[in-house]
Design a protein around this motif. Structure first.
Motif, PDB file in Angstrom:
ATOM      1  N   ARG A   1       0.821  -1.218   0.000  1.00 30.63           N
ATOM      2  CA  ARG A   1       0.000   0.000   0.000  1.00 30.63           C
ATOM      3  C   ARG A   1       0.853   1.264   0.000  1.00 30.63           C
ATOM      4  N   TYR A   2       2.113   1.145   0.386  1.00 31.03           N
ATOM      5  CA  TYR A   2       2.955   2.331   0.548  1.00 31.03           C
ATOM      6  C   TYR A   2       4.174   2.344  -0.367  1.00 31.03           C
ATOM      7  N   ALA A   3       4.835   1.209  -0.528  1.00 33.26           N
ATOM      8  CA  ALA A   3       6.126   1.172  -1.216  1.00 33.26           C
ATOM      9  C   ALA A   3       5.956   1.092  -2.726  1.00 33.26           C
ATOM     10  N   SER A   4       6.887   1.711  -3.440  1.00 31.79           N
ATOM     11  CA  SER A   4       6.863   1.640  -4.901  1.00 31.79           C
ATOM     12  C   SER A   4       7.696   0.485  -5.434  1.00 31.79           C
ATOM     13  N   GLN A   5       8.692   0.020  -4.642  1.00 36.01           N
ATOM     14  CA  GLN A   5       9.519  -1.110  -5.061  1.00 36.01           C
ATOM     15  C   GLN A   5       9.899  -1.937  -3.837  1.00 36.01           C
ATOM     16  N   HIS A   6      10.206  -3.207  -4.103  1.00 34.00           N
ATOM     17  CA  HIS A   6      10.532  -4.162  -3.042  1.00 34.00           C
ATOM     18  C   HIS A   6      11.751  -4.956  -3.477  1.00 34.00           C
ATOM     19  N   ALA A   7      12.715  -5.122  -2.580  1.00 32.81           N
ATOM     20  CA  ALA A   7      13.901  -5.937  -2.856  1.00 32.81           C
ATOM     21  C   ALA A   7      14.069  -6.957  -1.740  1.00 32.81           C
ATOM     22  N   ARG A   8      14.335  -8.199  -2.119  1.00 33.92           N
ATOM     23  CA  ARG A   8      14.550  -9.261  -1.132  1.00 33.92           C
ATOM     24  C   ARG A   8      16.031  -9.608  -1.091  1.00 33.92           C
ATOM     25  N   HIS A   9      16.629  -9.493   0.095  1.00 30.89           N
ATOM     26  CA  HIS A   9      18.052  -9.777   0.272  1.00 30.89           C
ATOM     27  C   HIS A   9      18.230 -11.132   0.967  1.00 30.89           C
ATOM     28  N   PRO A  10      19.394 -11.738   0.805  1.00 30.61           N
ATOM     29  CA  PRO A  10      19.678 -12.967   1.563  1.00 30.61           C
ATOM     30  C   PRO A  10      19.616 -12.687   3.060  1.00 30.61           C
ATOM     31  N   THR A  11      19.136 -13.654   3.806  1.00 31.29           N
ATOM     32  CA  THR A  11      19.091 -13.491   5.255  1.00 31.29           C
ATOM     33  C   THR A  11      20.503 -13.434   5.812  1.00 31.29           C
ATOM     34  N   GLN A  12      20.643 -12.747   6.936  1.00 31.01           N
ATOM     35  CA  GLN A  12      21.960 -12.575   7.543  1.00 31.01           C
ATOM     36  C   GLN A  12      22.272 -13.736   8.471  1.00 31.01           C
ATOM     37  N   ARG A  13      23.550 -13.951   8.661  1.00 31.24           N
ATOM     38  CA  ARG A  13      24.006 -15.047   9.522  1.00 31.24           C
ATOM     39  C   ARG A  13      25.073 -14.538  10.479  1.00 31.24           C
ATOM     40  N   GLY A  14      25.271 -15.257  11.559  1.00 34.66           N
ATOM     41  CA  GLY A  14      26.373 -14.975  12.472  1.00 34.66           C
ATOM     42  C   GLY A  14      26.141 -13.741  13.311  1.00 34.66           C
ATOM     43  N   ALA A  15      27.240 -13.011  13.549  1.00 33.80           N
ATOM     44  CA  ALA A  15      27.212 -11.882  14.486  1.00 33.80           C
ATOM     45  C   ALA A  15      26.303 -10.765  14.008  1.00 33.80           C
ATOM     46  N   LEU A  16      26.028 -10.681  12.702  1.00 33.39           N
ATOM     47  CA  LEU A  16      25.194  -9.607  12.186  1.00 33.39           C
ATOM     48  C   LEU A  16      23.763  -9.694  12.689  1.00 33.39           C
ATOM     49  N   THR A  17      23.316 -10.870  13.071  1.00 31.90           N
ATOM     50  CA  THR A  17      21.908 -11.052  13.420  1.00 31.90           C
ATOM     51  C   THR A  17      21.619 -10.768  14.877  1.00 31.90           C
ATOM     52  N   GLY A  18      22.629 -10.803  15.746  1.00 33.62           N
ATOM     53  CA  GLY A  18      22.359 -10.673  17.170  1.00 33.62           C
ATOM     54  C   GLY A  18      21.630 -11.912  17.652  1.00 33.62           C
TER      55      GLY A  18
END
Length: 296
Positions: A214-231
């Motif tokens: 309803r709000y965004a004009s574009q959508h991008a899907r990135h690979p999920t994060q792993r390790g220390a980046l995720t907390g």
């Protein structure tokens, strides 16, 4: 102006050369603390003095935001070595990001990939001119938009009530009567609880996408994060949305309100950011007899 023989031209982003960009560049420092300057290319048409539309209107000049960096650290051979140095990469990535973010607060920017370098300012300007129309078109789509990230994490796994090592394993209520059976029961209960959490994450992801549509004009899907980046917790969704500035607060509030009902997951909305996820993919590097362009 061209660079000295021992320096290369590093490019952070493309942008229309407006009063906002000129103001943002004042005193701005980038890689290794070097001043952030600009090189220009031929003008393109725009329907507003600060916009980047390729429609009707007075001509607007397109610019690269640049710095001069040591050739010994940024030529092709040096970059291959530096890409194995995580500390160096982190420092350069942070400086690159800080420049792009600073520019994005004053004008529309098209971020370029880290370590985009040219032999000198003249080569950078030539490359900008060659890709002028593509950059101008993309900038027109990014005008008055910013990027938001939406990440979904599973809560750190824990044994459900009654399934821990000290749980009752006595007979008479269908409970296990041996340590082996008790262990299997605990494992089964933990698996079922984890499946329930994954189900919550899937439901939350569907809600987020429905709201974002309803709000965004574009959508991008990135690979999920792993390790220390995720907390704490496993990252199961890592998406980005390009949202018109007029809807930015509504977008954030709608998502945060909708996912507040879920206990087993954590939903993180970040931004606004410069539109990294929606920048045009860089073109193949161009080479000439004179040197090693690694640019877009």
């Amino acid at each position: 102006m061209t660079t000295s023989d021992d320096a290369l031209t590093y490019v952070y982003a493309a942008a229309p050369l407006t009063a906002g960009l000129r103001e943002a560049l004042k005193g701005l420092r980038g890689i290794y603390g070097s001043p952030v300057l600009f090189v220009t290319a031929a003008p393109f048409a725009s329907d507003s003095a600060d916009g980047a539309d390729g429609a009707d209107g007075p001509p607007v000049t397109l610019a690269f935001a640049t710095s001069h960096v040591p050739r010994g650290d940024f030529d092709e051979r040096a970059l291959k070595n530096h890409f194995e140095d995580l500390e160096w990469l982190e420092d350069v990535a942070r400086a690159h990001h800080d420049v792009v973010q600073a520019l994005s607060t004053r004008t529309t920017v098209l971020p370029l990939r880290m370590a985009t370098v040219y032999q000198d300012d003249d080569r950078a300007g030539q490359a900008l001119g060659e890709q002028h129309d593509a950059f101008a078109e993309r900038l027109s789509q990014l005008t008055a938009h910013t990027e938001f990230g939406v990440k979904i994490y599973l809560a750190p796994s824990a044994a459900p009530a009654g399934t821990g090592p000290g749980a009752d394993t006595g007979a008479g209520t269908g409970a296990a009567t041996t340590p082996g059976k008790a262990y299997l029961q605990r494992r089964r209960a933990q698996h079922n609880a984890q499946e329930a959490v994954y189900g919550q994450a899937q439901e939350a992801a569907e809600i987020v996408e429905a709201i974002a549509s309803r709000y965004a004009s574009q959508h991008a899907r990135h690979p999920t994060q792993r390790g220390a980046l995720t907390g704490p917790g496993e990252n199961v969704v890592n998406d980005a949305y390009l949202v018109p500035d007029a809807y930015a607060e509504s977008f954030r509030a709608a998502i945060e309100d909708a996912v507040d009902v879920f206990d087993g997951i954590r939903v993180e909305v970040t931004g606004p950011w410069a539109p990294y996820s929606f920048a045009m993919p860089p073109a193949e590097p161009r080479r000439s007899a004179g040197g090693e362009e690694h640019g877009p």
